[in-house]
Design an enzyme around this catalytic site. Structure first.
Site, mmCIF file in Angstrom:
data_model
loop_
_atom_site.group_PDB
_atom_site.id
_atom_site.type_symbol
_atom_site.label_atom_id
_atom_site.label_comp_id
_atom_site.label_asym_id
_atom_site.label_seq_id
_atom_site.Cartn_x
_atom_site.Cartn_y
_atom_site.Cartn_z
ATOM 1 N N ALA A 174 60.060 -52.237 49.637
ATOM 2 C CA ALA A 174 60.208 -52.375 51.091
ATOM 3 C C ALA A 174 61.587 -51.926 51.549
ATOM 4 O O ALA A 174 62.403 -51.409 50.781
ATOM 5 C CB ALA A 174 59.970 -53.838 51.492
ATOM 6 N N ASN A 175 61.829 -52.104 52.843
ATOM 7 C CA ASN A 175 63.161 -51.988 53.456
ATOM 8 C C ASN A 175 63.834 -50.636 53.243
ATOM 9 O O ASN A 175 65.057 -50.557 53.115
ATOM 10 C CB ASN A 175 64.069 -53.124 52.968
ATOM 11 C CG ASN A 175 63.526 -54.487 53.341
ATOM 12 O OD1 ASN A 175 62.458 -54.606 53.934
ATOM 13 N ND2 ASN A 175 64.236 -55.531 52.968
ATOM 14 N N TYR A 177 63.974 -48.550 50.749
ATOM 15 C CA TYR A 177 64.528 -48.152 49.457
ATOM 16 C C TYR A 177 63.561 -47.206 48.749
ATOM 17 O O TYR A 177 62.572 -46.764 49.328
ATOM 18 C CB TYR A 177 64.887 -49.391 48.639
ATOM 19 C CG TYR A 177 65.981 -50.193 49.297
ATOM 20 C CD1 TYR A 177 67.262 -49.653 49.448
ATOM 21 C CD2 TYR A 177 65.748 -51.457 49.819
ATOM 22 C CE1 TYR A 177 68.275 -50.359 50.100
ATOM 23 C CE2 TYR A 177 66.743 -52.165 50.472
ATOM 24 C CZ TYR A 177 68.006 -51.617 50.608
ATOM 25 O OH TYR A 177 69.003 -52.307 51.262
ATOM 26 N N ARG A 229 57.030 -56.453 46.891
ATOM 27 C CA ARG A 229 57.426 -56.594 48.300
ATOM 28 C C ARG A 229 57.154 -55.291 49.047
ATOM 29 O O ARG A 229 57.478 -54.208 48.543
ATOM 30 C CB ARG A 229 58.902 -56.965 48.431
ATOM 31 C CG ARG A 229 59.233 -57.454 49.851
ATOM 32 C CD ARG A 229 60.652 -57.916 50.004
ATOM 33 N NE ARG A 229 60.781 -58.787 51.168
ATOM 34 C CZ ARG A 229 61.927 -59.054 51.776
ATOM 35 N NH1 ARG A 229 63.055 -58.521 51.344
ATOM 36 N NH2 ARG A 229 61.960 -59.863 52.826
#
Length: 382
Positions: A174-175, A177, A229
């Site tokens: 996620a996020n 990366y 995630r």
């Protein structure tokens, strides 16, 4: 029957967690230059060893070219790319588990967002060689050999987490990366087997997950937890990125691999969903997961009432991120019938009880820090 926050949760591989609350991964910016935990790091996790039945570390980068991401004046992201990190992560596992919580180590590669590596070398690696205006270093395209090497690095990091005494690992997809970068048509413009179609763009996160599971099946206890995630969407003005339909297809493929949980990273509120949908992100994913895969999420939980709503309508376990930053004893108070004593707002007085690292204090006390706001956050701004 209505769920309670104190219900125990048993994962697919047999381990049982006390309660439906978990500590989400949050960067503390407290590591050494080469990614080892400091006393500042351990003090932060020591203060939160009672906050939930399951604690997830901040992200650890698995390859030397995969971090640090984030960090600041007072410390860097933590690493797990070499055996010299073993003592660091052993101390982290011991600290997190001292009061009976299960400890999960989050593993990550920053990809083009490996700003520490980029600042030192003048470049970082991503799925494609693209100019990103916000970066002050080049982004180089990963070769096929480098991709396979990073996949192996995720496996080696998993083995180190096992050896250090962690109860599980969480794969950070996620996020923005590297795993998400491969999913996104914004950052992934490859024309080989790792890019183009959704099937090809999903290949890297799925191969990473398979390698982690291979190592777990070979070396870990039978009840070792494996989670993933995910960010539900990445939408850019030019139409690039990926949609909830794309990420839901990835979830369906992950479901075939029989993970213990899916962790949904939501920037807003835990009940949020795609624009125009009557369902939340978690409700959409629930329909794509089998009953044994637990659904976890975060998003604006500052009270026991909000946490209770989350686990009764949206997910199996709920994370208190900023909530546990403000009150490290959030879960302890819930478990001991002291929910009315949870501190919901930060203040100069409460700041003394948070045991924030110097990096966290610096981040939240600076104006325009880009972080989600804390209730009453202006009271601690410089």
């Amino acid at each position: 029957m209505a769920r309670k926050l104190t219900d125990s949760v048993t994962f697919r591989r047999g381990v049982t967690v006390n309660g439906r609350l978990f500590l989400p991964p949050m960067l503390t910016s407290s590591g050494t230059a080469d990614g080892r935990a400091t006393e500042d790091t351990l003090q932060y996790y020591n203060a939160r060893s009672k906050t939930a039945g399951m604690l997830i570390t901040e992200y650890h980068y698995v390859s030397e070219n995969g971090g640090p991401s984030g960090g600041g004046l007072f410390g860097q992201q933590l690493g797990i790319y070499d055996n010299h990190h073993l003592e660091s992560i052993k101390s982290l596992a011991t600290t997190m588990k001292q009061d009976g919580a299960k400890a999960i180590l989050q593993i990550n590669h920053g990809g083009l967002r490996s700003n520490g590596f980029g600042a030192e070398h003048g470049y970082a690696f991503g799925p494609s060689a693209i100019h990103f205006p916000k970066l002050d270093y080049q982004v180089l395209e990963l070769t096929t050999d480098q991709i396979h090497s990073i996949i192996r690095d995720f496996g080696l990091a998993t083995k180190r987490a096992i050896d250090a005494g962690f109860d599980g690992v969480e794969i950070h997809g996620a996020n923005h990366y590297l795993l998400q970068q491969f999913m996104s048509t914004y950052s992934n413009r490859r024309t080989d087997e790792w890019g183009g179609s959704l099937t090809n763009r999903m290949r890297f996160p799925l191969e990473v997950t398979k390698e982690v599971l291979r190592v777990v099946n070979q070396y870990a206890p039978k009840d070792f937890i494996v989670g993933y995630r995910i960010s539900p969407e990445e939408l850019h003005q030019d139409g690039s990125g990926y949609t909830i339909a794309d990420s839901n297809q990835l979830v369906k493929e992950l479901n075939k691999l029989k993970l213990d949980y899916l962790h949904v990273s939501i920037f807003g509120h835990y009940y949020d969903g795609p624009k125009g949908s009557k369902l939340s992100y978690t409700q959409i994913y629930r329909e794509s997961l089998d009953d044994e895969t637990k659904l976890l999420a975060v998003g604006g939980v500052f009270s026991a009432e909000a946490a209770l709503d989350a686990v009764n309508h949206y997910m199996d376990m709920v994370g208190m991120a900023r909530g546990s930053l403000i009150d490290p004893l959030f879960g302890y108070k819930v478990a001991n019938d002291q929910a009315d004593e949870i501190i919901y707002e930060i203040s100069p007085e409460q700041l003394k009880q948070t045991y924030w690292t110097k990096g966290l204090l610096d981040s939240f006390s600076l104006p325009n820090n880009g972080l989600p706001p804390l209730p009453n956050g202006d009271s601690i701004k410089k």
